[in-house]
Design a protein around this motif. Structure first.
Motif, PDB file in Angstrom:
ATOM      1  N   LEU A 167     -38.656  -2.000  11.364  1.00 22.88           N
ATOM      2  CA  LEU A 167     -37.632  -2.585  10.508  1.00 22.88           C
ATOM      3  C   LEU A 167     -37.614  -1.966   9.109  1.00 22.88           C
ATOM      4  O   LEU A 167     -36.538  -1.547   8.647  1.00 22.88           O
ATOM      5  CB  LEU A 167     -37.801  -4.105  10.426  1.00 22.88           C
ATOM      6  N   GLY A 207     -33.317  -2.070  14.018  1.00 23.69           N
ATOM      7  CA  GLY A 207     -34.596  -2.412  13.405  1.00 23.69           C
ATOM      8  C   GLY A 207     -34.984  -3.857  13.628  1.00 23.69           C
ATOM      9  O   GLY A 207     -36.142  -4.172  13.933  1.00 23.69           O
ATOM     10  N   LEU A 208     -34.025  -4.761  13.492  1.00 27.51           N
ATOM     11  CA  LEU A 208     -34.299  -6.187  13.700  1.00 27.51           C
ATOM     12  C   LEU A 208     -34.679  -6.471  15.153  1.00 27.51           C
ATOM     13  O   LEU A 208     -35.613  -7.233  15.427  1.00 27.51           O
ATOM     14  CB  LEU A 208     -33.084  -7.015  13.294  1.00 27.51           C
ATOM     15  N   ARG A 254     -38.214  -5.066  15.834  1.00 26.26           N
ATOM     16  CA  ARG A 254     -39.258  -5.888  15.218  1.00 26.26           C
ATOM     17  C   ARG A 254     -39.443  -7.189  15.984  1.00 26.26           C
ATOM     18  O   ARG A 254     -40.573  -7.638  16.222  1.00 26.26           O
ATOM     19  CB  ARG A 254     -38.907  -6.186  13.764  1.00 26.26           C
TER      20      ARG A 254
END
Length: 448
Positions: free
Chosen positions: A150, A292-293, A296
Motif C-alpha cells: 500500500l 494497493g488497498l 494490503r
C-alpha cells in the motif's frame, strides 16, 4: 509491536515500527515528492505544441528533448542507489528536490532556447533518476514486508496525481502566462517541497544502517547479504524489469504524446486535452490505490498468494494491451476516451508490483541498490518510447496513421512483457531459493 525473531548475535527483542502516524506522515510527504517529480516530467509534454511552434521543431526533434531527460536517468538511478549504503536517504531526497528546481527555473529566461531546454532536461533527468528507488527504499524503512504494497502504491499514485494536478494547472499557466512559466511553476513547487522535507523528513526505525553501522551489521547473520548476480539473474528480477519497462513505456508515451495526439488527431484544444490528460491521471491513481488497498487487505488477512503476484500483474499488462489497441483503432470518442480512464492504466500496477517483488527477494542492506538497478532498466522505456513514437508519427503519411501505428507497437510490447511476467515472476519462490527470509524486513536490532 514487537517480534522475538532477533538477528543472531543480539540479545533482547526486535522492535517493529507500527504503521502509525510517523510512518504515514512520511508516506504522504513522499507522495508529495513523487507528485512534484511527475509534474516535472509532464510539463514538457503539456508545453510541447507551444515549444514546437516557437522553436520550429518537428515531432522527432521534440522527442529528442524528451529523450534527453532520460539520457542520464538510468545511470544516476544506479549510482545514487549505491550511495544509499553510505548516505541517509532523507539527505539524498532533499538534495534531489533542490536539484529539480535548479533544473527547471532557467527556462524562465526569455533568451533560453532549445539548447538550454535540452541541457536542463538532462540535468532534471540526472536528479530525478534515483527518485523512485530512493523514495521506495526510504518508505520501506517504516513498514514491515507484508504492509509495503500500500505505501509503495501510494508513492506510485504520486505519478498519477502529479499529472492530474499538473495537466489542468500548468495548462492554465501556459494559456495565461506562456509556456516558460509552466517550467517556473514546477521549479517553485520543488523548492516548497524541499523546505517542508528539510524540517519533517527523517529515517524510519526499520531502515538498514548506513556507513560504519552498515559495515558492522553486514557481518551479522540477521543482515546476511546475497550475491547481486543471483538476484539480477532470477526470473523474478528479469520479468519484473521487462514488465515495468512495458508499463513505463506506455506512461512515457502518454506523457509525451497524448496532449499532441488529442489536439492534432482528435481535434481538441489545449484546455480540453489538458483536462483529459488530468482525468486519465486521476483514473491511474484510482487503479494504483485500489490495487494497493486490496493487496494490503489480502496480506493482513493471510489470504494473499492464491494467485502469484507476477501472474496477476502480468495479466493486467495483457488487459492494458487490449485497451491500447482499442484506443488506437476505434474512432468513436465514446469508446476511445474511456480507454484512458482506467483500462490503459492497468499497466501501471506492474511498476508497484515489480518494486515490492524485488524488495522481497533482496536483503534490506542491498535493497536500495537493487531497486536502483530495476528503475535504471525499466526507465529505458522513457528514453526509447518518445523517440520511437516520434519517428513513427513523422515517418507516416499522416499524424493519424502514425499515431495509430505507434499505439499498436505499444500494445504489442505490453502483451509480450505481460505474458513473460505472468509465467516467470515468482518472488516467494526466488526468495526461498536465494535464502532471503521475510523476517529480515520485519525489524532492526535495538542496539548495535
Amino acid at each position: 509491536m514487537e517480534s522475538t525473531n532477533a538477528p543472531a548475535g543480539h540479545a533482547g527483542t526486535v522492535t517493529v515500527a507500527p504503521a502509525g502516524r510517523p510512518a504515514w506522515t512520511t508516506t504522504w510527504l513522499l507522495l508529495g515528492f513523487m507528485l512534484v517529480n511527475f509534474a516535472d516530467k509532464a510539463v514538457l509534454g503539456l508545453a510541447g505544441p507551444e515549444i514546437m511552434k516557437e522553436f520550429g521543431l518537428g515531432r522527432q526533434e521534440f522527442g529528442t528533448a524528451q529523450a534527453a531527460f532520460f539520457s542520464l536517468f538510468s545511470l544516476s538511478a544506479v549510482g545514487v542507489s549505491f550511495l544509499t549504503r553510505k548516505v541517509r536517504t532523507s539527505v539524498l531526497l532533499l538534495a534531489m528536490g533542490l536539484l529539480w528546481s535548479v533544473a527547471q527555473l532557467p527556462m524562465l529566461w526569455a533568451a533560453a532556447g532549445f539548447g538550454t531546454l535540452v541541457a536542463t532536461r538532462v540535468l532534471l533527468g540526472l536528479a530525478e533518476g534515483p527518485a523512485a528507488p530512493v523514495a521506495v527504499h526510504h518508505v520501506h524503512g517504516w513498514f514491515e514486508q507484508r504492509e509495503r504494497t500500500l505505501p509503495t502504491a501510494i508513492l506510485m499514485v504520486g505519478a498519477a496525481a502529479g499529472v492530474a494536478v499538473a495537466a489542468p494547472t500548468l495548462g492554465a499557466v501556459i494559456s495565461h502566462f506562456g509556456w516558460r512559466w509552466a517550467f517556473g511553476a514546477a521549479g517553485l513547487a520543488g523548492l516548497l517541497w524541499a523546505a517542508v522535507w528539510a524540517v519533517k523528513g527523517k529515517e524510519g526505525p526499520l531502515a538498514p544502517p548506513v556507513g560504519r553501522r552498515a559495515h558492522i551489521a553486514g557481518g551479522e547473520p540477521g543482515y546476511a547479504e546475497v550475491p547481486l548476480r543471483s538476484v539480477f539473474l532470477s526470473g523474478t528480477f528479469i520479468t519484473a524489469a521487462l514488465g515495468a519497462f512495458g508499463a513505463y513505456w506506455v506512461m512515457s508515451a502518454k506523457l509525451t504524446w497524448l496532449p499532441d495526439y488529442l489536439q492534432t488527431v482528435v481535434g481538441w484544444d489545449l484546455q480540453q486535452a489538458s483536462a483529459a490528460v488530468g482525468g486519465g491521471a486521476v483514473a491511474n491513481g484510482v487503479v494504483l490505490l485500489a490495487h494497493g488497498l486490496l493487496a494490503r487487505r489480502a496480506a493482513l488477512r493471510g489470504t494473499g498468494g492464491k494467485l502469484p503476484a507476477g501472474a496477476g500483474a502480468g495479466l493486467l499488462l495483457v488487459a492494458s494491451a487490449g485497451a491500447v489497441t482499442v484506443f488506437a483503432t476505434v474512432d468513436a470518442l465514446w469508446i476511445k476516451v474511456p480507454m484512458m480512464f482506467g483500462p490503459m492504466a492497468l499497466a501501471l500496477v506492474m511498476i508497484t508490483v515489480a518494486q515490492t517483488a524485488i524488495a522481497r527477494i533482496t536483503p534490506p542492506s542491498q535493497r536500495g541498490v537493487v531497486l536502483g538497478v530495476l528503475v535504471a532498466v525499466f526507465a529505458l522505456g522513457g528514453i526509447v518510447s518518445p523517440l520511437v513514437l516520434g519517428w513513427i508519427v513523422d515517418s507516416a503519411a499522416s499524424a493519424t496513421i502514425g499515431y495509430r501505428n505507434g499505439w499498436l507497437v505499444t500494445a504489442v510490447l505490453l502483451l509480450g512483457t505481460g505474458f513473460l511476467a505472468a509465467l516467470f515472476m515468482r518472488p516467494e519462490k526466488d526468495a526461498r531459493r536465494l535464502g532471503v527470509p521475510e523476517s529480515q524486513a520485519a525489524g532492526v536490532p535495538v542496539s548495535h
